[in-house]
Design an enzyme around this catalytic site. Structure first.
Site, PDB file in Angstrom:
ATOM      1  N   SER A  57      -0.925  -0.803  -4.688  1.00 20.89           N
ATOM      2  CA  SER A  57      -0.088  -1.109  -3.525  1.00 20.89           C
ATOM      3  C   SER A  57       0.049   0.142  -2.684  1.00 20.89           C
ATOM      4  O   SER A  57       0.116   1.264  -3.219  1.00 20.89           O
ATOM      5  CB  SER A  57       1.295  -1.581  -3.976  1.00 20.89           C
ATOM      6  N   TYR A  87       8.304  -0.921  -9.106  1.00 21.78           N
ATOM      7  CA  TYR A  87       6.959  -1.441  -8.846  1.00 21.78           C
ATOM      8  C   TYR A  87       6.039  -0.312  -8.374  1.00 21.78           C
ATOM      9  O   TYR A  87       4.917  -0.147  -8.871  1.00 21.78           O
ATOM     10  CB  TYR A  87       7.057  -2.539  -7.797  1.00 21.78           C
ATOM     11  N   THR A 137       1.479 -13.310   0.588  1.00 19.80           N
ATOM     12  CA  THR A 137       1.297 -13.943  -0.711  1.00 19.80           C
ATOM     13  C   THR A 137       2.642 -14.473  -1.213  1.00 19.80           C
ATOM     14  O   THR A 137       3.707 -14.010  -0.798  1.00 19.80           O
ATOM     15  CB  THR A 137       0.760 -12.943  -1.742  1.00 19.80           C
TER      16      THR A 137
END
Length: 322
Positions: A179, A205, A240
């Site tokens: 990411s 994350y 998404t």
């Protein structure tokens, strides 16, 4: 070996121009310079985690269309089977198989790896795509913080267990899906389970993705000359289900600029099959081009932190086998 270009490096380090490159406009701009030739994947076996939605599903569709044998890995049997049927019908490729595993549980990661070693004579490509971004800190049934378990320990353990088969299936590739948020995170090698301070899902994350980039570089060095190439990519900002569910504020604000899942997943497929993508290892790609891995000094971690990360993951993996 192709290195990050000067223009890309400058844009990445200026952050705002680099972030604009994450949008659908960045994708459209870079696509103009691609050759656009598809590569047959006939006779090649690809394992894809997180295969039932978003980037994973888009990559699976493309790989199936190119003729690959695709192993779909997901935790929901009904969703995985529905995905298999949909991809087979759309691509005409019936060499699509299903494996069920909850990748937040290392016992199931081990079972998955052992079953793959039993059933797949060759594994040519491993795509580590499965990830999660929870709002609250929670632990799995095995007592591990779930973001760390799913996004970092799972791909580490699965890759290590499948490496013997990848080595005998050369030329082989490992693709780690990261990411752009990694750019804002340092390597927190001494707090992998986010036990210190207030938990922040987005930061947790990003930490796991930073650590997975470090692993990508370590594996690339260790596998040099073996015929196994290891690279990482990030999809830009893609529309998404995971982004919509995990980052609703960002999604509402940025939706007009978001890439389609197909655009976000394009580089996954390219890294899995393009001849050019086999010429480099340990790189971080966006839109088929290598980019710098750090924009903020020190975020890539020093050698001590990198050794600590690897030693900790080895210890977690050994513990999971007990």
């Amino acid at each position: 070996m192709k290195k990050p270009g000067l223009a890309n490096s400058l844009m990445d380090r200026l952050i705002l121009p680099g972030a604009l490159g994450f949008t659908r406009f960045g994708y459209a701009c870079r696509k103009r310079f691609w050759a656009g030739d598809a590569t047959s994947m006939n006779g090649r076996t690809v394992v894809v985690t997180g295969a039932t939605s978003g980037l994973g599903l888009s990559a699976v569709r493309s790989l199936a269309e190119l003729g690959a044998r695709v192993v779909l890995v997901g935790r929901n049997p009904e969703k995985v089977e529905n995905t298999r049927r949909e991809v087979t019908a759309a691509s005409g490729n019936d060499d699509i198989v299903v494996q069920i595993a909850d990748l937040s549980l290392m016992s199931q990661v081990r079972s998955l790896a052992f079953h793959l070693l039993e059933t797949e004579p060759a594994i040519n490509v491993l795509i580590n795509n499965a990830a999660m971004l929870p709002a609250e800190r929670e632990v799995t049934a095995e007592g591990l913080e779930q973001t760390f378990a799913t996004n970092l320990l799972s791909p580490y353990l699965l890759t290590e267990l499948l490496l013997p088969r990848l080595r005998t299936s050369v030329p082989a590739r490992i693709v780690n899906v990261l990411s752009g948020g990694m750019y804002l995170s340092g390597l927190e090698a001494n707090d992998l389970e986010y036990e210190q301070g207030d938990f922040d899902g987005s930061r947790a994350y990003a930490r796991t993705k930073r650590a997975l980039m470090v692993l990508t570089e370590q594996w690339a060095r260790e596998l040099e000359g073996s015929g196994v190439v290891v690279n990482a990519m990030h999809p830009g900002w893609a529309d998404t289900p995971g982004v919509e569910a995990s980052l609703p504020g960002f999604y509402r604000l940025m939706q007009p600029l978001l890439r389609s899942p197909e655009q976000g997943a394009d580089t996954i497929t390219w890294l899995a099959c393009a001849a050019e993508a086999s010429e480099a290892s340990g790189q971080f790609y966006l839109d088929r081009e290598p980019h710098v891995t750090t924009v903020i000094p020190g975020t890539g971690g020093n050698e001590r932190q990198r050794r600590t990360l690897r030693a900790s993951l080895e210890e977690y993996a050994a513990r999971s086998a007990e």
